[in-house]
Design a protein around this motif. Sequence first.
Motif, PDB file in Angstrom:
ATOM      1  N   TYR A 140       0.583  -1.459   0.146  1.00 52.14           N
ATOM      2  CA  TYR A 140       0.086   0.054   0.047  1.00 52.14           C
ATOM      3  C   TYR A 140       0.846   0.973  -0.004  1.00 52.14           C
ATOM      4  CZ  TYR A 140      -4.466   2.117   0.987  1.00 52.14           C
ATOM      5  OH  TYR A 140      -5.723   3.208   0.856  1.00 52.14           O
ATOM      6  N   ASP A 141       0.859   2.055  -1.073  1.00 52.11           N
ATOM      7  CA  ASP A 141       1.784   3.338  -1.264  1.00 52.11           C
ATOM      8  C   ASP A 141       0.846   4.463  -1.441  1.00 52.11           C
ATOM      9  OD1 ASP A 141       3.828   1.498  -0.847  1.00 52.11           O
ATOM     10  OD2 ASP A 141       4.126   0.872  -3.503  1.00 52.11           O
ATOM     11  N   HIS A 142       1.665   5.505  -1.698  1.00 48.76           N
ATOM     12  CA  HIS A 142       1.012   6.803  -1.747  1.00 48.76           C
ATOM     13  C   HIS A 142       2.527   7.799  -2.589  1.00 48.76           C
ATOM     14  CE1 HIS A 142      -0.876  10.599   0.558  1.00 48.76           C
ATOM     15  NE2 HIS A 142      -1.240  10.671  -1.439  1.00 48.76           N
ATOM     16  N   TYR A 143       1.927   7.860  -4.196  1.00 51.09           N
ATOM     17  CA  TYR A 143       2.836   8.594  -4.031  1.00 51.09           C
ATOM     18  C   TYR A 143       1.998  10.181  -5.034  1.00 51.09           C
ATOM     19  CZ  TYR A 143       5.266   4.188  -5.416  1.00 51.09           C
ATOM     20  OH  TYR A 143       5.498   3.008  -5.527  1.00 51.09           O
ATOM     21  N   ILE A 144       2.658  11.053  -5.492  1.00 49.69           N
ATOM     22  CA  ILE A 144       2.335  12.677  -5.742  1.00 49.69           C
ATOM     23  C   ILE A 144       3.516  12.486  -6.791  1.00 49.69           C
ATOM     24  CG2 ILE A 144       1.658  14.278  -4.754  1.00 49.69           C
ATOM     25  CD1 ILE A 144       1.386  13.514  -1.866  1.00 49.69           C
TER      26      ILE A 144
END
Length: 74
Positions: A49-53
């Motif tokens: 589970y990742d979070h990229y911006i």
Amino acid sequence: MGTATKKWDFRYMAFGLLNTHSIWTTRTKPARPVRYEMKGYDSLLASYYDHYILEYISFEEWKPDLSVFELPKG
């Protein structure tokens, strides 16, 4: 002042977790990407589970050379 944008969200469930992809584009024509955000299962890299911006500094439209994808004859 900033840039007027439109935002689109794509939400779906994967492995019991909510996944969200959001993209902001300029309101002018042609629309240009300004920001992309992904939070959830990383199907691109098949990881956790990742979070990229991603913040776009510049963007230029280009047309790919489709002949690169042609199979060789014979």
